[in-house]
Scaffold this active site. Structure first.
Site, PDB file in Angstrom:
ATOM      1  N   ASP A 404     -45.707 -45.000   5.513  1.00  0.00           N
ATOM      2  CA  ASP A 404     -46.286 -44.998   4.168  1.00  0.00           C
ATOM      3  C   ASP A 404     -45.294 -44.460   3.139  1.00  0.00           C
ATOM      4  O   ASP A 404     -44.474 -43.589   3.441  1.00  0.00           O
ATOM      5  CB  ASP A 404     -47.553 -44.140   4.179  1.00  0.00           C
ATOM      6  N   GLU A 455     -43.760 -49.605   4.101  1.00  0.00           N
ATOM      7  CA  GLU A 455     -44.462 -49.872   2.851  1.00  0.00           C
ATOM      8  C   GLU A 455     -43.491 -49.480   1.738  1.00  0.00           C
ATOM      9  O   GLU A 455     -43.453 -48.336   1.292  1.00  0.00           O
ATOM     10  CB  GLU A 455     -45.757 -49.066   2.760  1.00  0.00           C
TER      11      GLU A 455
END
Length: 726
Positions: A404, A455
């Site tokens: 993330d 991401e």
């Protein structure tokens, strides 16, 4: 018996002594042993042998401090008496540290990749006695104590042993069992006692309002995924299909018993069969690492080594993963090494100093999220994170880590004003320490059979290229540009789309610069954005038709696929983590049609190599026509490794039926509809080309043959040639 200085005894009784092992426990004095113990809660103490025979009654030499001399160390025990009751225990201070020389060296070097096997709480047997060994890294502490209900949270009673060469403190508590609560009481370098800290390597945590760590059980898992793990490398290759169902476990469906979260075991029984039935190849779970606040969805973890208590035990999560593998489904874990919350029981100022985070807020704080940033320049912190990545692969058989907020990690000036960040040594905004960390992490994960997904929302080069070629080493990168451009195109009313077709086509100019995943994630259905269905323009009929068209275009576009839960049946309201998906919508034929389409798309996708084998190769894609803005029609070819194995995809982005629409095709044969998003089986209007269309030897769009098609409204066709009979 040599008397101990009263100042030393006072320091022990006040919890001020930083080396209690030099005073407490057994110490040789001539041919005898002097045994000392600090037991402020009792009236009398005796030293007994393993048969409970008294070897010596201890003398109170200072309030709470008892002392006796015995002739030999035969594995003595202590009999404690208070209020007419007695209890016999093993003395924690008679046990040596189970940390070996190599462990201590690697801990000091910051290269112990299996830290989780040495730090934290581990049930072990030491010198024939069963108990729990605790170890924690706190190099700047004056004193570290283990506290919990077992010692009435008294930081004086179990002061830990310091290892100055690596900053680790440890102690073995005999007789302690799994399920016990514990924390660390730490006296900082300035002498202040800090708020009690949870274990950075804790495997379990208690629910709020408590935040103690819990001694884990050492129950073994009877894994049944040996064959899966052996074949994982093949399943993880770039030329394999990858269709991801992204799930927030707490809101996929509620438990019918209590209208609350389903357990890991319930999810194994209900979510996994559903994902298999829908044809997805992967389940991606939003972070299930322990987190204090439900509303963070797990993206602000405080227990990086613990599956959250919300859905069950660590063993239960293993059962969930094992069930996924038994059904042929890979498991992706959202992993958050970018930041952590400021909660006082967490990692922030762990030993009274900025240990895990940078001291300078220009490097160590996320103003957007109110969180702290890991110090990637500190070897022990990098070791903590690398070991955590390996932990999830080895202990829980996770297949893929989706990392993330990579962009926030890579750029020193991420979401900062010009005076709020510190340039790197070359004067640039790249976080060179993060670059090195990510390269190490990706190399480690790949070497252990796993994959990684970034991401990452910027144009940072070579995110998904190998480290040896100068890349960051991720397997895949989220294609945020495709997602933004495509959604921007689809939000336009069809009458205006002819002016925006460039937004739809632009992604093909860079589609093969990285190994991409096309994400329709949870981020696209929160914070006022609405749902995928309500982001489509027009009346209800057009919204559903647009959504079916969008999904079919997505499955035709190069790149692996990701869809957040609820999108697969066109949930109308925005996602709310506090409530379950609106499964009752499936009583509506329109919503059921969306679900049926997605299931068929997944099935077609896996059965058609042209749709996945060359996702990451330019040779796998060819435009037929992307210039017909007036009709808002595009057509393209997807090819498999066997170049003749191909499909043709035609999209009509208007609500008008186009009759006798000619497109070029790569060869002769009858082109049959493998899928028509306007099919009546999906609650569409049923317009199409039943029975297929014979290719004519009429050149068009640079192709040797062409088709005269009926293009249904707001729909996509997936066509494949059936060779003509010879």
């Amino acid at each position: 018996m040599t008397a101990v200085d009263q100042n030393v005894l006072s320091a022990i009784s006040q919890g001020e002594h930083n080396d209690p092992f030099s005073v407490l426990g057994p110490h040789e004095e001539g041919r005898n042993l002097v045994v000392r113990t600090f037991q402020p809660q009792v009236e009398a103490v005796s030293v007994v042998d393993r048969n409970d025979a008294v070897l010596a009654d201890m003398t109170l030499v200072y309030p709470g401090l008892f002392e006796a001399t015995i002739s030999t160390d035969i594995g003595y025990r202590l009999r404690l008496s208070a209020g007419g009751n007695t209890d016999t225990i093993d003395d924690p201070y008679r046990f040596p540290s189970p940390l070996g020389d190599i462990d201590r060296y690697l801990l000091g070097e910051g290269t112990h990749l299996r830290l989780y096997e040495k730090l934290g709480a581990r049930s072990i047997e030491l010198d024939g006695v069963v108990g729990v060994h605790f170890a924690v890294w706190a190099p700047n502490a004056q004193r570290v104590s283990l506290v919990g209900p077992f010692n009435e949270w008294d930081g004086r009673r179990h002061v830990m042993r310091a290892h100055p060469d690596n900053g680790v403190w440890d102690i073995f508590i005999p007789g302690l069992v799994p399920g016990e609560l514990y924390k660390f009481e730490i006296k900082g370098s300035n002498g202040d006692v800090l708020p009690l800290k949870s274990d950075p390597f804790g495997r379990r945590f208690e629910p709020p309002p408590g935040n103690a760590s819990i001694v884990p059980d050492n129950r073994s898992m009877n894994w049944e995924d040996k064959d899966w793990l052996a074949s994982r490398a093949q399943l993880s290759s770039l030329d394999a299909p990858m269709s991801i169902y992204e799930v927030h476990l707490g809101s996929w469906c509620q438990s019918p018993e209590n209208q609350h979260w389903m357990s890991y075991k319930q999810l194994a029984d209900e979510l996994v069969p559903y994902v298999k039935e829908m044809g997805y190849t992967h389940i991606e779970v939003l972070p299930i690492t322990e987190h204090p606040f439900d509303g963070s969805w797990g993206y602000q973890p405080i227990g990086m080594y613990a599956p959250t208590w919300r859905f069950g035990t660590p063993h239960d999560f293993k059962v969930f993963v094992d069930q996924c593998h038994r059904e042929g489904i890979s498991v992706i874990l959202d992993w958050v090494p970018a930041h952590f919350p400021r909660d006082t029981h967490g990692l922030g100022e762990f030993d009274g100093t900025h240990l895990y985070e940078h001291a300078d807020p220009r490097q160590g704080a996320h103003s957007d999220w109110g969180t702290l940033i890991f110090n990637y320049g500190r070897k022990e912190v990098v070791n903590y994170l690398l070991a955590n990545a390996l932990f999830w692969l080895e202990e829980f058989h996770i297949d893929v880590l989706r990392v993330d907020a990579v962009a926030s990690m890579l750029y020193l000036d991420y979401s900062r004003e010009h005076d709020q960040w510190i340039p790197n040594e070359h004067g640039g905004n790249q976080n060179l320490e993060v670059v090195e960390f990510l390269k190490q992490m990706n190399t480690l994960v790949h070497s252990h059979g796993g994959m990684t997904i970034a991401e990452e929302s910027t144009s940072w080069p070579m995110v998904s290229r190998p480290v040896y070629l100068g890349g960051l080493g991720f397997t895949y990168k989220w294609n945020m540009g495709w997602m933004n451009d495509t959604l921007n195109f689809f939000k336009e009313e069809p009458i205006h789309r002819r002016f925006h077709q460039g937004e739809l086509n632009f992604s093909l100019t860079y589609a093969f610069s990285e190994n991409f995943v096309l994400p329709l994630s949870h981020d696209e259905v929160v914070h006022g954005k609405g749902s995928m269905l309500t982001r489509m323009p027009g009346d209800a009929w057009q919204q559903f038709a647009n959504l079916r068209l969008f999904y079919t275009f997505m499955y035709g576009h190069p790149g692996k696929k990701l869809m957040f839960m609820g999108c697969e049946f066109g949930q109308r309201r925005e996602w709310n983590f506090e409530s379950a998906l609106d499964w009752a919508l499936l009583d509506d034929p329109q919503h059921a049609g969306i679900q049926r389409l997605v299931r068929d798309l997944n099935q077609l996708y896996q059965m058609t190599p042209a749709l996945y084998e060359r996702d990451c190769e330019a040779e796998g894609f060819e435009w037929i026509d992307c210039t017909d803005n007036e009709h808002s029609v595009i057509a393209f070819i997807r090819r498999a490794k066997v170049i003749e194995d191909c499909v043709v995809i035609v999209c009509n982005f208007t609500p008008m039926v186009h009759e006798q629409y000619r497109i070029g095709v790569p060869g002769p044969g009858t082109y049959q509809e493998r899928l028509n998003s306007d099919s009546s089986s999906y609650a569409g209007s049923g317009v199409g080309n039943p029975g297929g269309v014979m290719a004519e030897a009429i050149c068009s769009h640079g192709q040797s043959h062409s088709l005269s098609l009926t293009l249904p409204p707001l729909a996509a066709l997936v066509l494949q040639a059936k060779p003509a009979a010879s």
